[in-house]
Design an enzyme around this catalytic site. Structure first.
Site, PDB file in Angstrom:
ATOM      1  N   LYS A  46       0.804  -1.229   0.000  1.00  0.00           N
ATOM      2  CA  LYS A  46       0.000   0.000   0.000  1.00  0.00           C
ATOM      3  C   LYS A  46       0.836   1.278   0.000  1.00  0.00           C
ATOM      4  CE  LYS A  46      -4.086  -1.772  -0.299  1.00  0.00           C
ATOM      5  NZ  LYS A  46      -4.947  -1.495  -1.464  1.00  0.00           N
ATOM      6  N   SER A 274      -2.576 -13.156   3.557  1.00  0.00           N
ATOM      7  CA  SER A 274      -2.966 -12.944   2.157  1.00  0.00           C
ATOM      8  C   SER A 274      -1.869 -13.470   1.231  1.00  0.00           C
ATOM      9  CB  SER A 274      -3.288 -11.474   1.875  1.00  0.00           C
ATOM     10  OG  SER A 274      -2.141 -10.663   1.978  1.00  0.00           O
TER      11      SER A 274
END
Ligand code: PMP
Length: 326
Positions: A46, A274
């Site tokens: 991110k 993830s």
């Protein structure tokens, strides 16, 4: 690749150009590579959108230096935006439902951001509403809104994807990536399909998430522990374009946790759930390519490891499945 040897003027210049590393537990004839996004300064994928979105929004005049960025986020995006905001003369405010991980909130605050908690019962919807309300009250304030902002996808189209193609001399047969906002996968998919329309594109989500329903699969909603990917309502994931995706692979929490533990003990990767899910899915795709079940223009399979397990130690990520809080 990771050409960060020359002196840099700011930590923002170290965002991106992360290493691409082979996953050893892959079929011999079909290599699988993972892009290690924890090498970014805020330790996740991110950071790319934090830097990219704020720089473009400043260029466009959506906000000017001295202004404020407000984002409803509980996770890595807040840290990525906070890293960028601090270096670009912007204040950052994050609106976070109370129940979310205190570690990430502490990091946002350490980076100089203000964290406002909203009641857990109001969910992310309550946080989004509060963020927009605040933006209206303040002068020179903007809400990037990663779930609907095309700059999120563009960040990966402009940075993550070309880095992968440069590293592999264009020899990419399949792209396999987890979908939260879907910005990562959509950016990669758009770039990949321009290089070769036959590239196999795979979205990864936890079992219980509903992206697979957009491809006509009959899936049932359930809670999951895997963090950062999945959706309970695909209509809120405005960036996701099912037409760009060949298939959605669902991974159980158990399989994701087993794989993240295996990645640590066998391959030295300290990655989170993830990444465990992405790794299992990517290895499965590689096996199907090897078996002739999927036709791809090249053999290489590429996936993304979005962040590090260190961010989830307090949640028991390396403990037994039952003890892992998710
Ligand atoms: N993994 C983790 C740990 C994340 O924080 C995110 C972002 N929500 C993702 C994967 C998925 O990335 P994207 O939002 O680009 O789909």
């Amino acid at each position: 690749m990771t050409d960060h040897l020359e002196p840099k003027g700011s930590v923002l210049e170290t965002v991106g150009r992360t290493p691409l590393v082979a996953i050893n537990a892959a079929p011999e004839s079909v290599p699988v590579y993972a892009k290690l996004e924890s090498f970014n300064p805020g330790a996740s994928v991110k950071d790319r959108i934090g830097k990219y979105m704020l720089e473009r929004m400043l260029e466009r005049g959506d906000v000017s230096p001295g202004g404020t960025v407000i984002e409803p986020t509980a996770g890595n995006t807040g840290i990525g935006i906070a890293v960028a905001a601090g270096q670009l003369d912007l204040k950052a405010i994050f609106v976070v439902p109370e129940r979310f991980s205190v570690e990430k909130q502490q990091l946002m605050a350490a980076l100089g951001a203000e964290v406002i908690n909203t009641p857990s019962a109001e969910g992310m919807g309550g946080a989004i509403e509060r963020a927009h309300g605040l933006a209206e009250e303040l002068d020179n304030a903007v809400v990037p809104q990663q779930f609907s902002n095309p700059l999120n996808t563009e960040a990966h189209y402009e940075t993550t994807a070309p880095e992968i193609y440069e590293a592999l001399d264009g020899e990419v047969g399949a792209i396999v990536a987890g979908c939260g906002t879907a910005g990562t996968l959509m950016g990669l998919a758009k770039y990949a399909l321009e290089q070769d329309p036959e590239t196999h594109v795979v979205a990864v989500e936890p079992d219980g998430s509903l992206y697979a329903g957009t491809k006509g699969e009959d899936v049932e909603e359930a809670e999951y522990k895997t963090e950062g990917i999945g959706t309970h309502d695909p209509t809120t994931n405005e960036l996701f374009e099912p037409d760009l995706v060949d298939e959605v692979i669902q991974v159980t929490d158990r399989a994701a946790q087993e794989e993240l533990k295996r990645l640590a003990s066998e391959e030295g990767h300290l990655v989170a759930s993830s990444a465990g899910a992405a790794s299992i899915a990517a290895r499965g795709v590689a096996e199907r390519i090897e078996g002739g079940e999927i036709d791809t223009p090249h053999d290489g399979v590429v996936t993304i490891f979005p962040d590090s397990s260190e961010r989830y130690l307090s949640k028991g990520i390396y403990r037994s499945f039952e003890e892992w809080e998710g």
